[in-house]
Design a protein around this motif. Structure first.
Motif, short mmCIF file in Angstrom:
data_model
loop_
_atom_site.label_atom_id
_atom_site.label_comp_id
_atom_site.label_asym_id
_atom_site.label_seq_id
_atom_site.Cartn_x
_atom_site.Cartn_y
_atom_site.Cartn_z
N LYS C 36 47.65 42.76 26.01
CA LYS C 36 47.18 41.58 25.18
C LYS C 36 48.10 41.34 24.19
CE LYS C 36 42.01 42.14 25.45
NZ LYS C 36 40.97 42.53 24.55
N SER C 149 53.23 40.76 28.14
CA SER C 149 52.58 40.70 27.16
C SER C 149 52.84 39.54 26.00
CB SER C 149 52.36 41.92 26.20
OG SER C 149 53.62 42.33 26.12
N ARG C 152 51.01 36.54 27.31
CA ARG C 152 49.71 36.52 27.17
C ARG C 152 49.42 36.37 25.61
NH1 ARG C 152 46.65 41.41 29.62
NH2 ARG C 152 44.92 40.06 28.80
N GLY C 156 47.71 33.04 24.30
CA GLY C 156 46.21 33.45 24.12
C GLY C 156 45.89 33.63 22.73
N MET C 176 43.86 33.81 28.28
CA MET C 176 44.91 34.64 28.70
C MET C 176 44.74 36.03 28.01
SD MET C 176 46.84 33.10 30.60
CE MET C 176 48.23 33.60 30.79
N ILE C 177 44.20 36.09 26.90
CA ILE C 177 43.92 37.56 26.45
C ILE C 177 42.76 38.13 26.82
CG2 ILE C 177 45.52 37.52 24.70
CD1 ILE C 177 43.07 37.28 22.62
N GLY C 181 42.46 36.41 32.57
CA GLY C 181 43.61 35.77 32.08
C GLY C 181 44.80 36.80 32.69
N ALA C 182 44.74 38.07 32.60
CA ALA C 182 45.62 39.18 32.81
C ALA C 182 45.96 39.10 34.32
CB ALA C 182 45.11 40.56 32.40
N CYS C 185 47.68 36.00 35.29
CA CYS C 185 49.11 35.72 34.88
C CYS C 185 49.90 36.60 35.60
CB CYS C 185 49.14 36.31 33.53
SG CYS C 185 50.50 36.33 32.60
#
Lengths: 190, 318, 204
Positions: C36, C149, C152, C156, C176-177, C181-182, C185
């Protein structure tokens, strides 16, 4: 047979060496971790419940023995006079023990506030007992107040959906109340 | 038994895909006109921007991936139009652009383009933006500044926050006539029904999903309503508010993300309806229709496995 | 293995040729869970590198005495020891990072990369090569975690190492966070990583 003996010996040796290594590392970091935990976990809670103190609460922590048991207490001072004390008691919650730090004003005999130190409650539900919207329930309450959730006839607004966790916090607070007179005696003696 | 496997859309072999999309767009026109009539230029702005972005995104992505540009099949226009319909009128321009782009890119092109998307692309784009920028989806704020001749509060948000007493002054006939706050096109219930009946009549969608979706919503809402009508809203209210009508006719029936055999479709529709009510009652979101459809989309491959003779009935194969 | 086994080859292969988790699709759990924020991703990467380096060295040096039937048990004991050492040291010196990474530190034990390298490389190769392999793969993994990261966190939360770097009116792309989202991504990055070599070989 020889192979079996070798397996046992090798595994035993590896496990023993690893065990000793871990013990050594643990020994080396123990005091440092304790300090860090005090600083990061108990520090904010202690500073919150005894907020108008003028001394360094973490540094002035002391261990006292009451009825043969040791307790870690934090004494808040104003103008070098002790005015309040805080200590931790635990009670079983939904996911494990909840550690609750309760602050007492020894001049006026009231609860100054509480802080949640450790818990393993469900995030989003029981874990919300550590939010100030719940802990503020306990601010500046007299000792004879009914420290129970509203469903049980007390004054505490339980976190919705987390009655068990809220009850556990109340029960930890009540445990502190039982201990408080003894601890006050010790502090006054000093 | 020999099974013929191909990727949907596959019925109506004599009609090409472009024609289906054209008629779906025609079916949406009454709702679009109503929305522009109610909200004026703001509504037109969101719709135009979404459609333009959808078309441009598809061209760009297809060029980049060196695939044939299939813009003339109208599917990008339909995605843009449907995306605009479920957004509030006050949506800022950048949010419309990002949402439509995500619908086309994450929702569809990543999976291989038309007919390959496992989930409804419109709802994928909506869900991502809904999670990221929840403030812009506050429909109560969306109606601020308009001179509306009806209650300017979003009925479902009122139901969520204030309980069933709060929604007493919404007349069901007003809700049906589109006199309610909602997504810019999805609130126009009767106009969507007109469009939906048109495409049903012309055979561009089949009756199973719309019917079973409606039955699911009504049945589930009735169970709650009959147990305690002082706490739960009546079933027709649930049917007419939020994105239910647009979901029933236009979103749940997306060809490639819904099952293609009769019993599969019926289970799919019922699931959508039941989940809608469950999400409305127990989730933190006022409206659960789009999430319900998204969840059921994920069951589609499983539901496609339902073949002949479920429940020991003799049924005709489609 | 056709290629010559040199220290520099074993070290640098971890940065592109079998860069985890993009080429060597292992170690996805921490990749999805702790990326994150850049600080967490980098901390996790360094912790993993440490464990990987030392477990590779130890396993490689005692590979001849470990009986084949109990090798996995032995590896796990060794790996677990280093993980606990990392945990204790992190608790003692980087407590705030420890609080953020939490449960994912003990879970390094079951990170497939570490056991995978022990089994596939360290148990068959001499110490110096195993050390180079462990360090290379570890740093490659750290690099990937940092990269994902950074994407993100910047998109994010609009921050980088906790500092605001986007323009004032930037509205964070909070998706994204979040967990989905992970996945998206990671999926897009994997697709891109596959696209680049295809393009390169196509051009040649």
């Amino acid at each position: 047979m020889k192979e079996y003996i070798r397996m046992v010996v090798v595994l035993t040796v590896i496990a023993t060496v690893c065990g000793f290594l871990l013990a050594a590392v643990r020994k080396g970091t123990e005091t440092r971790i304790e300090e860090q935990v005090l600083l990061y976990v108990q520090g904010p809670a202690v500073n919150k419940v005894l907020s108008s103190s003028t001394n360094d609460l973490i540094q002035d922590r002391q261990e006292i023995s009451v009825q043969g048991q040791d307790y870690l207490i934090f004494v808040g001072e104003r103008n070098t006079q002790p005015w309040a004390v805080a200590f931790e008691r635990t009670a079983g919650g939904y996911g494990g023990d909840i550690g609750v730090l309760v602050g007492f004003d020894i001049e006026r005999d009231i609860v100054t506030g509480i802080g949640i130190l450790t818990h393993s409650e469900t995030p989003g539900l029981g874990a919300r007992v550590s939010e100030s919207i719940f802990t503020d329930n306990f601010n500046n309450k007299t000792l004879n107040a009914n420290f129970n959730v509203k469903q049980d006839g007390g004054f505490v607004d339980a976190v919705s959906g987390a009655t068990i966790s809220s009850r556990a916090v109340c029960s930890a607070v009540r445990k502190s109340l039982e201990l408080y007179p003894e601890i006050k005696k010790e502090i006054v003696k000093q | 038994m020999k099974l013929i496997v191909s990727s949907p859309p596959h019925w109506h072999a004599k009609i090409d895909v472009a024609k289906i999309h054209l008629h779906l767009i025609i079916a949406l026109i009454p709702a679009v006109l109503f929305s522009v009539y109610t909200y004026g230029i703001h509504s037109a702005r969101v719709i135009a921007l979404a459609v333009a972005t959808a078309v441009i995104s598809e061209i760009l992505i297809r060029r980049l991936l060196k695939k044939p540009v299939t813009i003339d099949d109208g599917s990008a226009i339909l995605i843009g139009l449907l995306f605009a319909m479920i957004m509030p009128t006050s949506t800022p321009y950048w949010l419309v652009v990002i949402g439509t782009f995500l619908s086309i890119f994450i929702g569809r092109e990543i999976f291989g383009g038309l007919g390959c998307n496992p989930m409804n692309p419109v709802i994928v784009g909506w869900a991502i933006t809904r999670i990221s920028w929840p403030n812009y989806f506050n429909l109560d704020l969306a109606s601020v500044g308009y001179n509306l001749d009806f209650n300017y509060r979003y009925p479902l948000a009122l139901l969520k926050s204030g309980g069933v007493d709060q929604i007493a002054d919404f007349a069901l006939i007003d809700l049906l006539l589109g006199k309610q706050v909602g997504g810019l096109g999805s609130a126009a219930a009767i106009f969507l029904v007109i469009g939906g009946v048109y495409i049903l009549y012309r055979g561009f969608i089949t009756w199973e999903i719309p019917l079973s979706f409606t039955v699911g919503v009504l049945a589930m809402a009735s169970i709650f309503w009959l147990t305690d009508s002082s706490q739960y809203a009546n079933p027709v209210f649930h049917l007419l508010t939020g994105n239910v009508i647009i979901g029933i006719f236009f979103l749940a029936t997306d060809f490639s993300s819904s099952p293609f055999n009769r019993w599969g479709m019926i289970v799919f529709g019922l699931g959508c309806g039941i989940l809608t009510i469950i999400l409305r009652i127990w989730s933190i979101y006022p409206d659960g229709v789009l999430f319900a459809i998204l969840i059921m989309n994920l069951f589609t491959p499983l539901l496609d496995k339902i073949h002949k003779k479920p429940l020991h009935l003799e049924i005709k194969e489609l | 293995m056709a290629k010559a086994k040199s220290i520099s080859y074993e070290f640098f292969k971890g940065f592109w040729e079998i860069l985890p988790p993009f080429r060597l699709v292992l170690g996805l759990c921490p990749m999805l869970a702790v990326t994150k924020y850049v600080e967490n991703g980098l901390g996790m990467g360094i912790a993993t590198t440490f464990v990987l380096l030392f477990s590779n060295i130890i396993i490689s040096s005692i590979k001849s005495v470990i009986p084949k039937k109990v090798r996995i048990a032995s590896y796990i004991v060794i790996i677990a020891t280093f993980v606990v050492i990392v945990e204790l040291v992190m608790q003692a010196f980087f407590y705030s990072l420890f609080e953020k990474l939490g449960i994912f530190i003990p879970l390094i034990v079951v990170n497939c990369i570490i056991l995978g390298r022990a089994e596939a490389f360290a148990s068959k190769n001499p110490i110096h090569l195993s050390a180079a392999d462990g360090l290379g793969i570890g740093l490659g993994y750290t690099m990937s975690l940092f990269f994902i990261s950074a994407i993100r966190e910047i998109l994010g939360a609009g921050t980088f190492f906790g500092m605001h770097i986007m323009w004032g009116s930037y509205e964070p792309f909070a998706f994204m966070i979040e967990a989905p989202g992970a996945f998206i991504c990671l999926g897009l990055l994997l697709a891109m990583m596959n696209l680049i070599p295809n393009k390169l070989s196509g051009a040649n």
